[in-house]
Write an enzyme that holds these catalytic residues in place. Sequence first.
Site, PDB file in Angstrom:
ATOM      1  N   HIS A 182      -8.551  -4.108   3.862  1.00  0.00           N
ATOM      2  CA  HIS A 182      -8.145  -3.418   2.634  1.00  0.00           C
ATOM      3  C   HIS A 182      -9.346  -3.244   1.693  1.00  0.00           C
ATOM      4  O   HIS A 182      -9.217  -3.298   0.476  1.00  0.00           O
ATOM      5  CB  HIS A 182      -7.036  -4.216   1.931  1.00  0.00           C
ATOM      6  CG  HIS A 182      -6.055  -3.382   1.145  1.00  0.00           C
ATOM      7  ND1 HIS A 182      -4.784  -3.122   1.560  1.00  0.00           N
ATOM      8  CD2 HIS A 182      -6.177  -2.748  -0.044  1.00  0.00           C
ATOM      9  CE1 HIS A 182      -4.152  -2.386   0.659  1.00  0.00           C
ATOM     10  NE2 HIS A 182      -4.984  -2.134  -0.332  1.00  0.00           N
TER      11      HIS A 182
ATOM     12  N   THR B 136       1.307  -0.744   6.028  1.00  0.00           N
ATOM     13  CA  THR B 136       0.266  -1.671   5.561  1.00  0.00           C
ATOM     14  C   THR B 136       0.824  -3.081   5.504  1.00  0.00           C
ATOM     15  O   THR B 136       1.824  -3.347   4.831  1.00  0.00           O
ATOM     16  CB  THR B 136      -0.258  -1.221   4.183  1.00  0.00           C
ATOM     17  OG1 THR B 136      -0.842   0.080   4.351  1.00  0.00           O
ATOM     18  CG2 THR B 136      -1.312  -2.178   3.650  1.00  0.00           C
TER      19      THR B 136
ATOM     20  N   LYS C 107      -1.554  -1.306   9.652  1.00  0.00           N
ATOM     21  CA  LYS C 107      -2.846  -1.370   8.944  1.00  0.00           C
ATOM     22  C   LYS C 107      -3.060  -2.762   8.373  1.00  0.00           C
ATOM     23  O   LYS C 107      -2.179  -3.290   7.680  1.00  0.00           O
ATOM     24  CB  LYS C 107      -2.848  -0.331   7.816  1.00  0.00           C
ATOM     25  CG  LYS C 107      -4.087  -0.342   6.926  1.00  0.00           C
ATOM     26  CD  LYS C 107      -4.083   0.868   5.996  1.00  0.00           C
ATOM     27  CE  LYS C 107      -5.320   0.969   5.137  1.00  0.00           C
ATOM     28  NZ  LYS C 107      -5.274   0.125   3.942  1.00  0.00           N
TER      29      LYS C 107
ATOM     30  N   SER D 185      -0.647   7.499   0.308  1.00  0.00           N
ATOM     31  CA  SER D 185      -0.143   6.175  -0.068  1.00  0.00           C
ATOM     32  C   SER D 185       1.276   6.244  -0.627  1.00  0.00           C
ATOM     33  O   SER D 185       1.628   7.189  -1.339  1.00  0.00           O
ATOM     34  CB  SER D 185      -1.066   5.580  -1.132  1.00  0.00           C
ATOM     35  OG  SER D 185      -0.455   4.459  -1.740  1.00  0.00           O
TER      36      SER D 185
ATOM     37  N   TYR E 198       4.211   1.064   1.958  1.00  0.00           N
ATOM     38  CA  TYR E 198       4.309  -0.305   1.451  1.00  0.00           C
ATOM     39  C   TYR E 198       5.783  -0.643   1.580  1.00  0.00           C
ATOM     40  O   TYR E 198       6.621  -0.072   0.880  1.00  0.00           O
ATOM     41  CB  TYR E 198       3.872  -0.383  -0.009  1.00  0.00           C
ATOM     42  CG  TYR E 198       2.384  -0.456  -0.217  1.00  0.00           C
ATOM     43  CD1 TYR E 198       1.594  -1.281   0.572  1.00  0.00           C
ATOM     44  CD2 TYR E 198       1.766   0.278  -1.220  1.00  0.00           C
ATOM     45  CE1 TYR E 198       0.221  -1.373   0.372  1.00  0.00           C
ATOM     46  CE2 TYR E 198       0.393   0.190  -1.427  1.00  0.00           C
ATOM     47  CZ  TYR E 198      -0.366  -0.638  -0.626  1.00  0.00           C
ATOM     48  OH  TYR E 198      -1.713  -0.724  -0.831  1.00  0.00           O
TER      49      TYR E 198
HETATM   50  C1  LIG Z   1      -8.527   2.140  -5.323  1.00  0.00           C
HETATM   51  C2  LIG Z   1      -7.954   1.786  -3.984  1.00  0.00           C
HETATM   52  C3  LIG Z   1      -6.592   1.930  -3.769  1.00  0.00           C
HETATM   53  C4  LIG Z   1      -6.048   1.646  -2.510  1.00  0.00           C
HETATM   54  N1  LIG Z   1      -4.716   1.880  -2.303  1.00  0.00           N
HETATM   55  C5  LIG Z   1      -4.195   1.645  -1.074  1.00  0.00           C
HETATM   56  C6  LIG Z   1      -2.841   1.945  -0.817  1.00  0.00           C
HETATM   57  O1  LIG Z   1      -2.116   2.429  -1.681  1.00  0.00           O
HETATM   58  N2  LIG Z   1      -2.355   1.677   0.425  1.00  0.00           N
HETATM   59  C7  LIG Z   1      -3.132   1.121   1.412  1.00  0.00           C
HETATM   60  O2  LIG Z   1      -2.657   0.899   2.519  1.00  0.00           O
HETATM   61  N3  LIG Z   1      -4.433   0.870   1.203  1.00  0.00           N
HETATM   62  C8  LIG Z   1      -4.983   1.123  -0.014  1.00  0.00           C
HETATM   63  N4  LIG Z   1      -6.308   0.891  -0.222  1.00  0.00           N
HETATM   64  C9  LIG Z   1      -7.148   0.431   0.896  1.00  0.00           C
HETATM   65  C10 LIG Z   1      -7.720   1.613   1.674  1.00  0.00           C
HETATM   66  O3  LIG Z   1      -6.733   2.256   2.421  1.00  0.00           O
HETATM   67  C11 LIG Z   1      -8.819   1.147   2.645  1.00  0.00           C
HETATM   68  O4  LIG Z   1      -8.321   0.132   3.449  1.00  0.00           O
HETATM   69  C12 LIG Z   1     -10.064   0.659   1.905  1.00  0.00           C
HETATM   70  O5  LIG Z   1     -10.372   1.524   0.837  1.00  0.00           O
HETATM   71  C13 LIG Z   1     -11.234   0.571   2.845  1.00  0.00           C
HETATM   72  O6  LIG Z   1     -12.348  -0.006   2.199  1.00  0.00           O
HETATM   73  P1  LIG Z   1     -13.572   0.890   1.640  1.00  0.00           P
HETATM   74  O7  LIG Z   1     -12.994   1.912   0.750  1.00  0.00           O
HETATM   75  O8  LIG Z   1     -14.445  -0.083   0.927  1.00  0.00           O
HETATM   76  O9  LIG Z   1     -14.249   1.482   2.840  1.00  0.00           O
HETATM   77  C14 LIG Z   1      -6.878   1.173  -1.476  1.00  0.00           C
HETATM   78  C15 LIG Z   1      -8.246   1.035  -1.698  1.00  0.00           C
HETATM   79  C16 LIG Z   1      -8.800   1.347  -2.926  1.00  0.00           C
HETATM   80  C17 LIG Z   1     -10.285   1.227  -3.118  1.00  0.00           C
END
Ligand SMILES: Cc1cc2nc3c(=O)[nH]c(=O)nc-3n(C[C@H](O)[C@H](O)[C@H](O)COP(=O)(O)O)c2cc1C
Length: 391
Positions: A284, A178, A260, A128, A152
Site C-alpha cells: 500500500h 484490497t 491487493k 478506488s 474496500y
Molecule cells: C494518496 C493515496 C491514496 C490511496 N488510496 C488507495 C485506495 O483508495 N485503495 C487502495 O487499494 N489503495 C490505495 N492506495 C495505495 C495505492 O493503490 C498503491 O498501492 C500505492 O500508491 C503504491 O505505492 P506508491 O504510490 O508509492 O508506488 C493509495 C495510495 C496513496 C498514495
Amino acid sequence: MDQPLEAYQDEIYLAGLDGVTPRLPADLNELERVADGRLTPEAHAYIAGGAGSGDMVRENREAFRRWRIVPRMLTDVSRPSYASTVLGAELAVPFLLAPVGVLRIMHPDGEIAVARAAAACGVPMVLSTASTTPMEEVAEASGDGQRWFQLYWPQDRAVAASFLARAKAAGFTTLVITLDTRLLAWRPRDLDLAYHPFLRGSGVQNYFTDPAFQSSLAAPVSADPGAAILKFTQIFGDRALTWDDLSFARDHWDGPIVLKGVLSVADAERAAAAGMDGIIVSNHGGRQVDGAIAALDALPAVAASVGSRITVLFDSGIRGGSDMLKALALGARAVLIGRPYAYGLGLGGEDGVRHVLRALRNEFELTMRLSGYASLGELGPQSLARPGPAS
Ligand SMILES: Cc1cc2nc3c(=O)[nH]c(=O)nc-3n(C[C@H](O)[C@H](O)[C@H](O)COP(=O)(O)O)c2cc1C
C-alpha cells in the site's frame, strides 16, 4: 496488438526549439518535491505520508536500488513490442493506474481528469471505492477506456453487494479487493495536521450515492450529512473478514478477481487456492504496516510460487521505467503506479496525469531497448544483478 512506440521525448525536444519546456519534471521522482508548496499542505501530506516512522516508504525505494539492470548488447531492438494482455486488459506497456482515493483533494477535476487521461493514453484505471466522484460518473468520463474497480470491503454486506452490482453495470471489468486496509494505519503526517479527508466528506461519494447505504440511514444524506459520515466510519472496513468470505465476492462478481496487498508466499498460495485470478504484491505504498517488508523484496518468492497459476501484479515504489523493468524481471506481469499520477493530477489536472503516463511509458520503452530487450518475454532474473557488499 502492436502499438507504435511513445514519441513523447521527441515532442519535448522539438517543442524546445520554440523555447517551450515541459511544465512538469521528466524525472517522476521529482514530482513529490515540486508538489510541496503547490498542493495544500493537507493534500501533499496525504499523498506523501506513510505509516508510522515512514521507514517503509523509503524502504520500498531502497529495494529497487539494491537490484541493478545488466544491459545486454547487440540484440535487435529495432521493432520492439511490449504489449500484453493481463486479465483481459490490453496493455501497450505493462502498467495500470493503482487505486488512489480522494483525488479531488488534489485537484477539483479529481477522478474525472484521471479517467480521461487514462483513456486517452490507453492505460487501465483502477477506481478506488474511496473516490470523490461516484463510480458511474467516472465510468462516463472513461468512455471506452479500460477500467477496474477496487473494493474496500464494507461491514455491511448489502452495501458490498450493491457496490459490485453498480460497478459491473458501469463497465468495470476486473474486481480488485484490497486486503491491507481494514482499518487506517497510524499516519503521523495526517495526524500532525489533524486531517482525515473522510471526516470532511471527501472519499465517501460512492457510499452517499449508494441505495443500500442510503437505506441504512435514518435521514437522507442531504438532511444529515454528519450522520452519514458517522455511518461511513462505522462500516468502512470489515475487520472480521477472512479467506472464507471470498466466496461472497465470487458469487457477486462474474469477472476476474484480484487480491491487493499480498506480501507472503503463504497468502499468495491461499489466494490461488481460493480460486482468485490474481494478486497484487503491495504494501500500500508504505501506508499501512510500519516496518513491513518492501513490496519488491516480497515479489520474487511470491511470483515463483504462484506465478504460473495466477496473475501476479506489483505496486509500491514504481517511479520510472527502470523500476518497471526490475519488477517485471522479478516476476510481475504488470505494475501499478500510484503516487506519481496523484502528484501529476495535483500539479496539472488531466494534462499532468497525461504527462506522467506518457513519461513513464516512454522511459520504460527506452530502458527496455537500451537494455537489449525487444519483448517482455525476454526479461527474467538474468536481467538483473544484486551486487553484495564488497568483501
Ligand atoms: C494518496 C493515496 C491514496 C490511496 N488510496 C488507495 C485506495 O483508495 N485503495 C487502495 O487499494 N489503495 C490505495 N492506495 C495505495 C495505492 O493503490 C498503491 O498501492 C500505492 O500508491 C503504491 O505505492 P506508491 O504510490 O508509492 O508506488 C493509495 C495510495 C496513496 C498514495
